[in-house]
Write an enzyme that holds these catalytic residues in place. Structure first.
Site, short mmCIF file in Angstrom:
data_model
loop_
_atom_site.label_atom_id
_atom_site.label_comp_id
_atom_site.label_asym_id
_atom_site.label_seq_id
_atom_site.Cartn_x
_atom_site.Cartn_y
_atom_site.Cartn_z
CG HIS A 102 -25.70 -7.76 -4.73
ND1 HIS A 102 -25.01 -8.58 -5.60
CD2 HIS A 102 -24.76 -7.25 -3.91
CE1 HIS A 102 -23.73 -8.57 -5.31
NE2 HIS A 102 -23.54 -7.75 -4.29
CG HIS A 104 -23.68 -3.66 -0.95
ND1 HIS A 104 -23.21 -4.64 -0.11
CD2 HIS A 104 -23.24 -4.00 -2.19
CE1 HIS A 104 -22.52 -5.53 -0.81
NE2 HIS A 104 -22.52 -5.17 -2.08
P1 AMP Z 1 -20.46 -7.83 -3.66
O1 AMP Z 1 -18.99 -7.69 -3.45
O2 AMP Z 1 -21.12 -6.52 -4.02
O3 AMP Z 1 -20.76 -8.93 -4.64
O4 AMP Z 1 -21.06 -8.19 -2.25
C1 AMP Z 1 -21.61 -9.41 -1.92
C2 AMP Z 1 -22.10 -9.27 -0.51
O5 AMP Z 1 -22.83 -10.43 -0.19
C3 AMP Z 1 -21.01 -9.09 0.55
O6 AMP Z 1 -21.26 -7.91 1.28
C4 AMP Z 1 -21.17 -10.33 1.43
O7 AMP Z 1 -20.95 -10.05 2.78
C5 AMP Z 1 -22.60 -10.72 1.16
N1 AMP Z 1 -22.93 -12.14 1.30
C6 AMP Z 1 -22.23 -13.21 0.87
N2 AMP Z 1 -22.88 -14.34 1.13
C7 AMP Z 1 -24.06 -13.99 1.72
C8 AMP Z 1 -25.17 -14.70 2.23
N3 AMP Z 1 -25.23 -16.05 2.18
N4 AMP Z 1 -26.20 -14.01 2.79
C9 AMP Z 1 -26.15 -12.67 2.86
N5 AMP Z 1 -25.11 -11.92 2.40
C10 AMP Z 1 -24.08 -12.57 1.84
#
Ligand code: AMP
Length: 139
Positions: A102, A104
């Site tokens: 993903h 951001h």
């Molecule tokens: P990463 O550290 O790049 O894997 O970031 C994962 C991101 O997903 C973090 O910014 C979390 O806040 C976000 N996140 C976790 N669970 C969910 C969810 N159910 N819906 C939307 N965002 C999420």
């Protein structure tokens, strides 16, 4: 490490848990980050499974970057931002917490630092309102 389809984004892609969706096409989905690092923080998630950038198919990456750009441009407009930060983390040591690729998209404002990564849950009403703003800018 192999891809594990029990991660939370795989569940969102399968429709098993809800999200504040702003965009979907054959290749990807975009939704609001529930623990935003800035107001309007969104995520762009390819549908093709990979843990992160390191094991992703280059063809998937070639299709996702134009979408990252599209959401970033809409985000700057929707949230009247001064700039946009794009982040993408790989493996735990690289800051990754959800193991499905993903990107951001984080609106930035002059003089305002980002909030701490994945720390504080935003109110559902705020996320819903921000999703509507971003959807309107994408329309
Ligand atoms: P990463 O550290 O790049 O894997 O970031 C994962 C991101 O997903 C973090 O910014 C979390 O806040 C976000 N996140 C976790 N669970 C969910 C969810 N159910 N819906 C939307 N965002 C999420």
């Amino acid at each position: 490490m192999a891809y594990d389809d029990s991660n939370i984004f795989a569940k969102i892609l399968r429709g098993e848990i809800p999200c504040h969706k702003v965009y979907e096409d054959d290749d990807a989905i975009a939704f609001m980050d529930v623990m935003p690092q800035s107001s309007g923080h969104a995520l762009v998630v390819p549908k093709t499974p990979s843990r992160n950038l390191l094991d992703a198919d280059p063809a998937v990456l070639a299709r996702i970057i134009p979408l990252v750009q599209k959401i970033a441009v809409a985000s700057k407009s929707a949230f009247n931002a001064d700039g946009i930060s794009i982040a993408q983390f790989n493996e735990t040591a690289g800051g990754q917490t959800v193991f499905h690729l993903h990107f951001h998209i984080m609106p930035r404002y002059e003089g305002q630092p980002l909030q701490i990564h994945a720390r504080k849950m935003e109110d559902a009403a705020v996320l819903a309102a921000n999703a509507e703003k971003l959807k309107a800018a994408l329309a």
